[in-house]
Design an enzyme around this catalytic site. Structure first.
Site, PDB file in Angstrom:
ATOM      1  N   THR A   1       0.865  -1.193   0.000  1.00  0.00           N
ATOM      2  CA  THR A   1       0.000   0.000   0.000  1.00  0.00           C
ATOM      3  C   THR A   1       0.897   1.237   0.000  1.00  0.00           C
ATOM      4  O   THR A   1       0.882   2.039  -0.928  1.00  0.00           O
ATOM      5  CB  THR A   1      -0.908   0.025   1.250  1.00  0.00           C
ATOM      6  OG1 THR A   1      -1.709  -1.152   1.235  1.00  0.00           O
ATOM      7  CG2 THR A   1      -1.798   1.268   1.244  1.00  0.00           C
TER       8      THR A   1
ATOM      9  N   HIS B   1      14.673  -3.072   4.743  1.00  0.00           N
ATOM     10  CA  HIS B   1      13.643  -2.130   4.275  1.00  0.00           C
ATOM     11  C   HIS B   1      14.162  -0.699   4.480  1.00  0.00           C
ATOM     12  O   HIS B   1      13.643   0.058   5.296  1.00  0.00           O
ATOM     13  CB  HIS B   1      12.342  -2.360   5.054  1.00  0.00           C
ATOM     14  CG  HIS B   1      11.122  -1.784   4.399  1.00  0.00           C
ATOM     15  ND1 HIS B   1      11.153  -1.121   3.196  1.00  0.00           N
ATOM     16  CD2 HIS B   1       9.820  -1.799   4.789  1.00  0.00           C
ATOM     17  CE1 HIS B   1       9.918  -0.744   2.877  1.00  0.00           C
ATOM     18  NE2 HIS B   1       9.087  -1.138   3.837  1.00  0.00           N
TER      19      HIS B   1
ATOM     20  N   GLN C   1      11.878   2.525   4.518  1.00  0.00           N
ATOM     21  CA  GLN C   1      11.034   2.663   5.703  1.00  0.00           C
ATOM     22  C   GLN C   1      11.775   3.407   6.812  1.00  0.00           C
ATOM     23  O   GLN C   1      11.224   4.266   7.499  1.00  0.00           O
ATOM     24  CB  GLN C   1      10.615   1.277   6.212  1.00  0.00           C
ATOM     25  CG  GLN C   1       9.756   1.323   7.465  1.00  0.00           C
ATOM     26  CD  GLN C   1       8.402   1.961   7.201  1.00  0.00           C
ATOM     27  OE1 GLN C   1       7.724   1.581   6.243  1.00  0.00           O
ATOM     28  NE2 GLN C   1       8.004   2.928   8.014  1.00  0.00           N
TER      29      GLN C   1
ATOM     30  N   LEU D   1       3.635  -0.493   9.447  1.00  0.00           N
ATOM     31  CA  LEU D   1       2.355  -0.888   8.863  1.00  0.00           C
ATOM     32  C   LEU D   1       2.597  -1.799   7.642  1.00  0.00           C
ATOM     33  O   LEU D   1       3.623  -1.628   7.009  1.00  0.00           O
ATOM     34  CB  LEU D   1       1.490   0.317   8.478  1.00  0.00           C
ATOM     35  CG  LEU D   1       1.355   1.446   9.514  1.00  0.00           C
ATOM     36  CD1 LEU D   1       0.460   2.553   8.936  1.00  0.00           C
ATOM     37  CD2 LEU D   1       0.777   0.936  10.815  1.00  0.00           C
TER      38      LEU D   1
ATOM     39  N   ARG E   1       6.798   8.439   4.454  1.00  0.00           N
ATOM     40  CA  ARG E   1       7.253   7.528   3.397  1.00  0.00           C
ATOM     41  C   ARG E   1       7.334   8.273   2.076  1.00  0.00           C
ATOM     42  O   ARG E   1       8.223   8.040   1.259  1.00  0.00           O
ATOM     43  CB  ARG E   1       6.297   6.323   3.278  1.00  0.00           C
ATOM     44  CG  ARG E   1       6.369   5.327   4.416  1.00  0.00           C
ATOM     45  CD  ARG E   1       7.725   4.669   4.512  1.00  0.00           C
ATOM     46  NE  ARG E   1       8.101   4.093   3.235  1.00  0.00           N
ATOM     47  CZ  ARG E   1       7.713   2.889   2.800  1.00  0.00           C
ATOM     48  NH1 ARG E   1       7.015   2.098   3.577  1.00  0.00           N
ATOM     49  NH2 ARG E   1       8.081   2.441   1.620  1.00  0.00           N
TER      50      ARG E   1
END
Ligand code: CP
Ligand code: NVA
Length: 321
Positions: free
Chosen positions: A58, A135, A138, A271, A297
């Site tokens: 997402t 990641h 992030q 998330l 983000r």
């Protein structure tokens, strides 16, 4: 510090303290100029990006696609159903073709080695949009969020309570470089990668920060500013759900966990979130930063792409980091 133009971003392990700070500065600058001052900055006009996704997303998709467009660029969203990568065409050939047709590639992959292969064969920058190991994008958003909230990062303590996964690995490769102490609690058998523990220990010695690894969530939370966790079941681990739910018993972040943290504690989560790792009281509390974190983000991926593709220099003074 020198320019990051032309570099890839597969892991923050490859980025120095000054380089990470310059990425946060660029992100903060774009946020200021675009969100606050409502400036139109088509600095990526004529640029195009391939966005390869082997897994769902997402935030990574939306932030990258809309952020790149906001700066005047065009991106193509390619799932495993759309692109030949690895199925009908080798990674090597795909990397070479994409290098001829676009300016940058973001890829979310199962195996980190796919990114390394893309990077070896491509002549354009590759951005890790999440792999089994890291990641990085992030963590840029997480540190921008903390910088904005606390006014600076130096001397903050971040406590990770949960799985020794990709997101934690990226915290470990960046925290010490920003003067941030790390206190980590993972259940036995879910520790971070041994080689990355060693690298994090080396970094903490180099930068004079603390690095604690324990299996006791309360010990990790003790005296901390920031409580952070992630899902106990990462994408691709769905089969292990039953075992993991049992092994992570006692790791849910609640107000009891927060009671041993500093009075100015906050909460982060990359998330998507599940109930098991953090209850609603903490997740939706006024001290939770999860939604500003999700917004960041967008500003941080924009800052990163601008740094990798252009000679842009921030206009605002460097924030205190
Ligand atoms: N945090 C994060 O990367 O979210 P998505 O999986 O929605 O991209
Ligand atoms: N650890 C999670 C992060 C999702 C953004 C996963 O790998 O699925």
């Amino acid at each position: 510090s020198g320019s990051l133009k032309g570099r890839s971003c597969l892991t923050l392990k490859d980025f120095s303290s000054d380089e990470i700070k310059s990425l946060l500065w660029a992100s903060s600058d774009l946020k200021h100029r675009i969100k606050l001052e409502k400036q139109y900055l088509p600095i990526l006009q004529g640029k195009s990006m391939a966005m390869i996704f082997e897994k769902r997303s997402t935030r990574t998709r939306m932030s990258t696609e809309t952020g790149f467009a906001l700066l005047g660029g065009h991106s193509c969203f390619l799932t495993s159903q759309d692109i030949h990568l690895g199925v009908n065409e080798s990674c090597r050939d795909t990397a070479r073709v994409l290098s001829r047709q676009c300016d940058i590639v973001l890829a979310r992959v199962y195996s980190h080695s796919t990114l390394e292969e893309l990077d070896r064969e491509a002549s354009v920058p590759i951005i890790n949009g999440l792999s089994d190991l890291y990641h990085p994008i992030q963590i840029l958003a997480d540190f921008l969020t903390l910088q904005e909230h606390y006014g600076s990062l130096q001397g903050l303590t971040v406590s990770w309570i949960g799985d020794g996964n990709n997101v934690l690995h990226s915290f470990m490769m960046a925290a010490a470089k920003l003067g941030v102490h790390l206190r980590i609690a993972t259940p036995k058998g879910y520790e971070p990668e041994m080689s990355l523990i060693q690298e994090a220990q080396r970094l903490s010695r180099e930068h004079g920060t603390q690095f604690l690894l324990t299996d006791d969530p309360m010990e990790a939370a003790h005296g901390s500013n920031v409580l952070v966790t992630d899902t106990w079941i990462s994408m691709g681990q769905e089969e292990e759900k039953k075992k993991r739910m049992k092994d992570f018993e006692g790791y849910q972040i609640t107000m009891k966990t927060a009671s041993v943290a500093k009075p100015d504690w906050t909460f982060l989560h990359c998330l998507p979130r599940k109930m098991e790792e953090v209850d609603d009281e903490v997740f939706y509390s006024s001290l939770s930063l999860v939604f500003p974190e999700s917004e960041n983000r967008k500003w941080t991926i924009m800052g990163l792409i601008v740094a990798l593709l252009t000679d842009y220099s921030p206009q605002i003074p460097m924030p205190k980091i």
